[in-house]
Design a protein around this motif. Structure first.
Motif, PDB file in Angstrom:
ATOM      1  N   GLY A 199      42.067  38.893  31.363  1.00  0.00           N
ATOM      2  CA  GLY A 199      42.609  39.761  32.403  1.00  0.00           C
ATOM      3  C   GLY A 199      44.118  39.705  32.421  1.00  0.00           C
ATOM      4  O   GLY A 199      44.750  39.030  31.607  1.00  0.00           O
ATOM      5  N   VAL A 259      47.908  38.536  38.108  1.00  0.00           N
ATOM      6  CA  VAL A 259      48.444  39.252  39.266  1.00  0.00           C
ATOM      7  C   VAL A 259      49.023  38.283  40.290  1.00  0.00           C
ATOM      8  O   VAL A 259      49.702  38.705  41.224  1.00  0.00           O
ATOM      9  N   HIS A 260      48.751  36.996  40.122  1.00  0.00           N
ATOM     10  CA  HIS A 260      49.291  35.981  41.024  1.00  0.00           C
ATOM     11  C   HIS A 260      49.324  34.653  40.282  1.00  0.00           C
ATOM     12  O   HIS A 260      48.425  34.335  39.519  1.00  0.00           O
ATOM     13  N   GLU A 313      45.603  33.973  39.110  1.00  0.00           N
ATOM     14  CA  GLU A 313      44.604  34.977  39.429  1.00  0.00           C
ATOM     15  C   GLU A 313      44.701  36.078  38.369  1.00  0.00           C
ATOM     16  O   GLU A 313      45.775  36.634  38.137  1.00  0.00           O
ATOM     17  N   LEU A 314      43.576  36.356  37.705  1.00  0.00           N
ATOM     18  CA  LEU A 314      43.534  37.376  36.664  1.00  0.00           C
ATOM     19  C   LEU A 314      42.745  38.581  37.151  1.00  0.00           C
ATOM     20  O   LEU A 314      41.687  38.435  37.753  1.00  0.00           O
ATOM     21  N   LEU A 315      43.241  39.765  36.861  1.00  0.00           N
ATOM     22  CA  LEU A 315      42.556  41.005  37.202  1.00  0.00           C
ATOM     23  C   LEU A 315      42.030  41.623  35.914  1.00  0.00           C
ATOM     24  O   LEU A 315      42.786  41.818  34.954  1.00  0.00           O
ATOM     25  N   ARG A 355      36.238  46.347  38.930  1.00  0.00           N
ATOM     26  CA  ARG A 355      37.319  45.363  39.015  1.00  0.00           C
ATOM     27  C   ARG A 355      36.719  43.981  39.189  1.00  0.00           C
ATOM     28  O   ARG A 355      35.892  43.764  40.060  1.00  0.00           O
ATOM     29  N   THR A 356      37.176  43.068  38.342  1.00  0.00           N
ATOM     30  CA  THR A 356      36.779  41.668  38.474  1.00  0.00           C
ATOM     31  C   THR A 356      38.053  40.850  38.626  1.00  0.00           C
ATOM     32  O   THR A 356      39.008  41.056  37.882  1.00  0.00           O
ATOM     33  N   THR A 357      38.061  39.960  39.580  1.00  0.00           N
ATOM     34  CA  THR A 357      39.215  39.083  39.777  1.00  0.00           C
ATOM     35  C   THR A 357      38.789  37.645  39.548  1.00  0.00           C
ATOM     36  O   THR A 357      37.814  37.188  40.143  1.00  0.00           O
ATOM     37  N   TRP A 358      39.488  36.965  38.662  1.00  0.00           N
ATOM     38  CA  TRP A 358      39.218  35.554  38.369  1.00  0.00           C
ATOM     39  C   TRP A 358      40.292  34.713  39.029  1.00  0.00           C
ATOM     40  O   TRP A 358      41.479  34.988  38.886  1.00  0.00           O
ATOM     41  N   LEU A 359      39.901  33.689  39.729  1.00  0.00           N
ATOM     42  CA  LEU A 359      40.830  32.720  40.304  1.00  0.00           C
ATOM     43  C   LEU A 359      40.579  31.404  39.575  1.00  0.00           C
ATOM     44  O   LEU A 359      39.504  30.826  39.683  1.00  0.00           O
TER      45      LEU A 359
END
Length: 117
Positions: free
Chosen positions: A48, A51-52, A59-61, A78-82
């Motif tokens: 991803g 984004v943060h 944090e990956l988008l 949309r998948t967000t990985w922390l």
């Protein structure tokens, strides 16, 4: 109990986030440039665009076209990985793939360039 307290104290001192750390620098670069990256952790891998980024987490988008056949339009999922920074084992960046013909043409152009004179 004292050993457990020391363990938590050590975990609280996250050395990954130091600006001199190469991993943190690469993640910061990807965040600033909007580059897609792949992260390898002890248990999994993730892809991803960052984004943060902070002292503990990145944090990956990840955007992908929805595969649900019922959707008529081109919907995106949309998948967000922390991901905790101290779990990351490796970071990879996408590279450009060239055909043999294109690579040879680029090398030929470089050899012919007047800059070498």
């Amino acid at each position: 109990m004292k050993q457990l307290s020391k363990l938590f104290e050590r975990l609280g001192k996250n050395t990954v986030s130091q600006p001199t750390n190469l991993l943190y620098q690469r993640l910061e670069d990807a965040l600033q440039e909007g580059n897609k990256i792949w992260l390898e952790t002890n248990n999994d891998s993730f892809a991803g665009t960052p984004v943060h980024l902070d002292e503990e987490f990145v944090e990956l988008l990840a955007l992908s076209v929805a595969t649900n056949g019922e959707l008529k339009d081109e919907s995106y999922q949309r998948t967000t990985w922390l991901i905790r920074l101290d779990c990351i084992a490796a970071v990879a960046y996408p590279t450009e793939h060239w055909s043999k013909m294109r690579l040879e043409s680029l090398l030929t152009e470089k050899e012919k360039s007047p800059e070498q004179d």
